[in-house]
Design a protein around this motif. Sequence first.
Motif, PDB file in Angstrom:
ATOM      1  N   SER A 190       0.856  -1.381  -0.070  1.00 34.00           N
ATOM      2  CA  SER A 190      -0.271   0.147  -0.082  1.00 34.00           C
ATOM      3  C   SER A 190       0.719   1.242  -0.064  1.00 34.00           C
ATOM      4  O   SER A 190       0.276   2.391  -0.181  1.00 34.00           O
ATOM      5  CB  SER A 190      -0.912  -0.025   1.220  1.00 34.00           C
ATOM      6  N   ASN A 191       2.096   1.038   0.228  1.00 31.58           N
ATOM      7  CA  ASN A 191       2.990   2.517   0.240  1.00 31.58           C
ATOM      8  C   ASN A 191       3.788   2.636  -1.093  1.00 31.58           C
ATOM      9  O   ASN A 191       4.679   3.035  -1.053  1.00 31.58           O
ATOM     10  CB  ASN A 191       3.780   2.256   1.527  1.00 31.58           C
ATOM     11  N   LEU A 192       3.240   2.129  -2.183  1.00 26.92           N
ATOM     12  CA  LEU A 192       3.692   2.649  -3.361  1.00 26.92           C
ATOM     13  C   LEU A 192       2.627   3.551  -4.375  1.00 26.92           C
ATOM     14  O   LEU A 192       1.433   2.986  -4.281  1.00 26.92           O
ATOM     15  CB  LEU A 192       4.084   1.011  -4.182  1.00 26.92           C
ATOM     16  N   GLU A 193       3.070   4.490  -4.869  1.00 25.63           N
ATOM     17  CA  GLU A 193       2.189   5.448  -5.492  1.00 25.63           C
ATOM     18  C   GLU A 193       2.790   5.366  -6.808  1.00 25.63           C
ATOM     19  O   GLU A 193       3.913   5.866  -7.063  1.00 25.63           O
ATOM     20  CB  GLU A 193       2.169   6.770  -4.920  1.00 25.63           C
ATOM     21  N   LEU A 194       2.098   4.929  -8.083  1.00 25.97           N
ATOM     22  CA  LEU A 194       2.365   5.039  -9.293  1.00 25.97           C
ATOM     23  C   LEU A 194       1.887   6.321  -9.989  1.00 25.97           C
ATOM     24  O   LEU A 194       0.991   6.891  -9.975  1.00 25.97           O
ATOM     25  CB  LEU A 194       1.560   3.965 -10.114  1.00 25.97           C
ATOM     26  N   ARG A 195       2.849   6.965 -10.791  1.00 25.32           N
ATOM     27  CA  ARG A 195       2.472   7.998 -11.382  1.00 25.32           C
ATOM     28  C   ARG A 195       2.908   8.184 -12.866  1.00 25.32           C
ATOM     29  O   ARG A 195       4.351   7.967 -13.039  1.00 25.32           O
ATOM     30  CB  ARG A 195       3.295   9.138 -10.636  1.00 25.32           C
ATOM     31  N   THR A 196       2.288   7.780 -13.747  1.00 27.15           N
ATOM     32  CA  THR A 196       2.741   7.526 -15.175  1.00 27.15           C
ATOM     33  C   THR A 196       2.817   8.664 -15.982  1.00 27.15           C
ATOM     34  O   THR A 196       1.739   9.620 -16.029  1.00 27.15           O
ATOM     35  CB  THR A 196       1.582   6.454 -15.800  1.00 27.15           C
TER      36      THR A 196
END
Lengths: 351, 351
Positions: free
Chosen positions: A93-99
Motif C-alpha cells: 500500500s505504500n507504493l504510488e504510481l505516477r505515469t
Amino acid sequence: MITVKDIARHAGVSLGTVDRVLHNRGKVAPDTEARVREAIQNLSYTPNVHARNLSHGKVFVIDVLIPHLESDGGYWHEPYRGMERAFSRLNMSNLELRTSFFNRYDEQSFLDYVNARCRANDEHGMPDGLLLAPVVSPDAQRLLAECIATYSLPSISFDSRLEDSQIPFVGQDPKQGGHVAARLAKLMKDTGTSVATVTLGRVDPHLRARAEAFREYWQEISSGTVHELSLLDGSGPDYEKELAGLLREIRDEVGAVFVTNASADLVVGAFESLDVRRHIPIIGYDILPQNANLLRDGRIDAIISQRPQTQGYEAAHMLTQHLVFGEPLDSDILMPVEIVLPENVDSFQSE
Amino acid sequence: MITVKDIARHAGVSLGTVDRVLHNRGKVAPDTEARVREAIQNLSYTPNVHARNLSHGKVFVIDVLIPHLESDGGYWHEPYRGMERAFSRLNMSNLELRTSFFNRYDEQSFLDYVNARCRANDEHGMPDGLLLAPVVSPDAQRLLAECIATYSLPSISFDSRLEDSQIPFVGQDPKQGGHVAARLAKLMKDTGTSVATVTLGRVDPHLRARAEAFREYWQEISSGTVHELSLLDGSGPDYEKELAGLLREIRDEVGAVFVTNASADLVVGAFESLDVRRHIPIIGYDILPQNANLLRDGRIDAIISQRPQTQGYEAAHMLTQHLVFGEPLDSDILMPVEIVLPENVDSFQSE
DNA sequence: AAGAAAAATGTGCACGTGCACATTCATCAC
DNA sequence: GTGATGAATGTGCACGTGCACATTTTTCTT
C-alpha cells in the motif's frame, strides 16, 4: 524470530540504544556499541521488513515514463500491464504510481517530463524511483541520464537501454533476435539465397542492431545477399506507396523478409498491393493483435517476441524490491528470444 | 492510504465489523455488510500487507511433493528453483517450506507420503497447502486426490494434471506442443513425407497426448505416415540396444523425429550408433543441459520448452496468495509453447 | 563543589491489521 | 415487562520498528 527486543536484552541496554546502533545515529558509548553489535552478530538479527515498513510509513512515488499506450500498434500496453501486475501482486500500500506518457515521434513531450522533474529543481515533485522506456533520440536520452545521475534517482530502463548510463536494463539482446530471424529465414525460404531486412518508423539503435545481426549471421549460414531497406519518418498513403516502391525492386529476388519491428502488417500490405504471385516468407517482431491475426492467416510466417509483459513485470519488481527492501539495483535482466508460429500463437496471446 | 479505519468511519461502524466483513466471518447484519462493502468499493481499499503479516504472524506450512531433483536428467530442478524464487521474493518470514521427494519410477515413495499425511489422521502434520507434480500412475494419483478432497487441502498441481481432481493446474497444454512439433518437423525435413514420434520412459498421459496431437496435425499438413514408436520401463545398455533396434526400421524412411520427452539424447545416441549417413532432424522436449549442448552442436535441431521455472514460480505464488491473502484458487495457468533453436538456446539457459 | 551543558540512555507512542473478548441490541418465552 | 438467549457490534491489545521526547549520567566550568 529475533527482534530488537532480544538484542536489547542480550546486550543489557534499551531499545533506543539498539536503534541508534542499527541506524548509525551516534550518541552511543563505544563499549556499549560494541556489545550491541556483538549481540546482533551472535543472534544473527534480521530486521522484520513488515514492521519496518509499517512503522516507517513512507509512501514511495514511482514514475513510469512510457510512450502512449495506443501508439506503435498498442505495443506499450504489454509492458504496462506487466508493471500493473507486479504492483498489484506486491499489494504494497505504500507504493504510488505516477505515469507520464510521451509521444516518441515528438520528443518535446519527453523533454517536458525531464524539464519538469529536473530543471525546476522541484525537489518536491521528484519521485523515489523511475521506470522508463527510453525510445527517443540519443540527445534526449542523455538529458534524462544526466538528470538521473544528478539526483541519483533509482531507475530502470526497459525495452531499450538508456544511452550513456549505467542504470539496469530489462529487455532483449537485439543481436540474438537478429540471429534467430536469420535462422528462421533460412528454414522458411524455398528459392534463392537473397533475403531482405526492412526497418520502418524511427531511427532506433535497437532495430539497427537487429538488422545488422541478421545480415552478419545470414552471410555466415547462407553466403547470400542481404538487402537492407529502411523507410523512416512518415505515415499515410504516401508512405505505403513509398514502401511498395522499395519492395518492388526486390520482390522477384528475395527468399524471405525480416521486418525488424512490429510493422510487418505494412509489409504484408505492400506485397499484396504489388500482386506478388509466389509466397515470400515474412518474419516479424512482437505479437500485436494484428500481427497475430496475420500469422494465423499465414500472411506472416513467424514472429519473434521479447516477453514485453515480463519486461514490465520484472522492471517494476526490481525497483520496488530496491526501494522497499534495499535490495541492490545492479544487474540487467535479459529476455529470451521467443519464436511464435501459427501453431503456438494462441499460447502466447493470453500473456 | 486507505485503511480499515477509513472504511469504518465511512460506513459508520466499528473496526471489528469491517474486519468481519473483510474476512467473511459472518455475524454482520445484511444492510450493515452492504454499507461496508460499498465503502470498501468506493474508497478502493487494499489491505496493508505489512500490517497484516506483522499482526497475524501465523506460519504457513507448505508441502512440496516433487520427484527427486536429480532424476529425469535434472529436470525437476527447474520448477523447484522457480518455487524457491517465488518464496524468497515474497520474503515473508511466515512461510515454511517442507519438501518431500519421491521416486517416480518406484511409486511406493509417493504412496508413503500420501499415507503419512492422510492415513495416520495426523492432523498435526497436515500442511496448510500443497504443491505437487503428479507424475505417477492414475491409481496413485487417485489416492492423493482423495486425501486432498477429504481434508480440503489447498493444492496446486504443476507439470501434469492430477487425475480425478479439480485442483488448479500450472503447465502446458500437451496438444499445442504436439502441433508445434509437427510444424517444426515439416519445416526441417528435407526428404520424404514420413516422420516418427518416439516416447521413452513411463506411460504418461501427457506424453501420449503430445504424440497423438503430433500425428493428427501432421496428417493434416502433410498427409504422410507417422511411425509411433515407444519403449517403456527400462534402462542400461540393453535399453539402448532395443531403442537402436526400433530406430533401424525407420532410419531410411523418416524425414524427422519427434521425441516427446527430455530423452532426445538417447535417440541421438541410437542414431549415431546406427551410423546413419544423412541428417535426420530431431525435435526434442525440455532444455536440460545435455539437450542444450546437443542443440548447440547441431545433433538436435529444435527443443520445445514449457517454462518449467515459471511453472514452479506461478504455482507457488498462487498458493501463497491464497493462504496469506485469501485469493481464490481456481483457474489454471497455461504455459506457452516455446521453440528453442541453436540461435536462442543461450537466452533460455539462464532462465 | 555546585550548577550548567553535553552526552548517553530510556520511554512511549504510532503505523494497520487480526483476533479474542466485552458490550449492546433485538427477539422471544413466560 | 422481565430475564434469557443469541445475534450484532464495539473495544483493546499485540505484532516489531522508527522516531520524538524524557530521563539519567557524565563532563566541564567557575
